[in-house]
Design an enzyme around this catalytic site. Structure first.
Site, PDB file in Angstrom:
ATOM      1  N   SER A 110     -14.242  23.451  -7.104  1.00 16.95           N
ATOM      2  CA  SER A 110     -13.317  22.712  -7.969  1.00 16.95           C
ATOM      3  C   SER A 110     -12.080  22.375  -7.143  1.00 16.95           C
ATOM      4  CB  SER A 110     -12.912  23.572  -9.173  1.00 16.95           C
ATOM      5  OG  SER A 110     -11.821  23.021  -9.873  1.00 16.95           O
ATOM      6  N   TYR A 127      -9.838  31.718 -13.091  1.00 24.03           N
ATOM      7  CA  TYR A 127     -10.612  30.531 -12.730  1.00 24.03           C
ATOM      8  C   TYR A 127     -10.306  30.067 -11.308  1.00 24.03           C
ATOM      9  CZ  TYR A 127     -12.980  26.049 -13.028  1.00 24.03           C
ATOM     10  OH  TYR A 127     -13.840  24.995 -12.796  1.00 24.03           O
TER      11      TYR A 127
END
Length: 319
Positions: free
Chosen positions: A164, A176
């Site tokens: 990501s 995350y």
């Protein structure tokens, strides 16, 4: 001189474009193992590769995900239950794949499975909040990859890791971004380790796209649950207005940057699997290319200033 340089750049782009159009042969003999195929990128990629003729092994977390994928796919696609956070489940799938692919080996594994909550300011969280997401987003990637790596080496195939932009810069707190930074590190070290064996290790770094991971209702619910369990002292530091503003800001921000065209990511994933000369990294999404990645190369004081100004301020703030 300027026109000469411009001409060389143009020639290089044309050459790169032509080189990247070349595809591998015998797709019908190549097995591709994808995790997280219940929905989102994984589901779309499985269906896309199935139509292109690849032999897809789709790992799904739920029985419903398996059933729905079977309904829209050919008989060549194989679904199987997979929980990437459970080593026993990962080992069972790896054993099944070894039997299925035989001496051909496994052409590619796509580590796509991931979750995005809980996320929030780090002082709203405990270490227990970090562990489940890291188990899925990072340790799951490592476990799945190592479980089938001998089969990948046999085929001189590919490992595709879905990281990501949050593995390059941390726009919010929680596990995350931590997990995605870990994926980037694992990807880089594995790429070097596998190069002598003819195995290509590739990384996809998407921006923000409209999937379950960016579902605003889920993210708001996550914030509310975190807020409700906070000690009163922390609530007083932030003020209730911080929560209200954050929830409003979430809707507005995601409306601006979230892209609904999932094929931008899936096309990169497909290229990483099928191109004769894939790229080492792919950065799908306008926000990835023009906001997050450029910001990751900026001095920390500059990127910090932008991120701090773009967030609501706590009631007790020294800024």
């Amino acid at each position: 001189m300027f026109l000469y340089i411009l001409g060389l750049v143009a020639v290089w782009f044309v050459y790169r474009w032509y080189r990247e159009t070349k595809r591998v042969s015998n797709k019908e003999d190549k097995y591709v193992y994808i995790t997280g195929c219940d929905s989102g990128f994984g589901n779309l990629l499985a269906r896309h590769l199935d139509k292109l003729g690849f032999r897809v092994i789709a790992g799904c977390y739920t029985g419903k995900g398996e059933d729905e994928l079977k309904k829209v796919s050919s008989d060549k696609l194989t679904t199987i239950h997979l929980d990437v956070a459970d080593s026993e489940s990962v080992s069972k799938v790896a054993a099944f794949i070894k039997t299925l692919v035989g001496q051909k080996g496994l052409w590619a594994v796509v580590n796509n499975a991931g979750i995005s909550v809980p996320s929030g300011p780090n002082d709203w969280l405990t270490v227990k909040d970090f562990k489940p997401m890291i188990a899925v987003n990072l340790l799951g990637v490592i476990d799945v990859t190592l479980s089938v790596l001998p089969l990948i080496k046999k085929a001189k195939g590919r490992v595709i890791n879905i990281a990501s932009v949050c593995g390059r810069i941390s726009p919010f707190g929680g596990p995350y971004c931590v997990s995605k930074y870990g994926v980037e590190s694992f990807n880089d070290s594995l790429r070097i380790d596998m190069a002598p064996f003819g195995v290509k290790v590739l990384c996809i770094e998407p921006g923000f796209f409209k999937t379950n991971v960016t579902d605003t209702a889920m993210l708001k619910n996550n914030f509310m649950k975190l807020w409700e369990r906070l000690p009163q002292e922390v609530k007083d530091d932030y003020g209730h207005g911080f929560l209200d503003t954050t929830l409003e800001h979430l809707d507005e921000r995601y409306r601006q940057i979230v892209d609904g065209d999932l094929m931008k990511v899936v096309s990169c994933m497909e290229h990483a699997i099928s191109a004769l000369y894939p790229r080492t990294r792919y950065s799908p999404g306008w926000d990835a290319k023009f906001l997050w990645l450029p910001m990751s190369y900026m001095p920390s004081w500059l990127s910090d200033t932008y991120l701090i100004k773009s967030k609501p301020r706590p009631k007790i703030s020294a800024l």
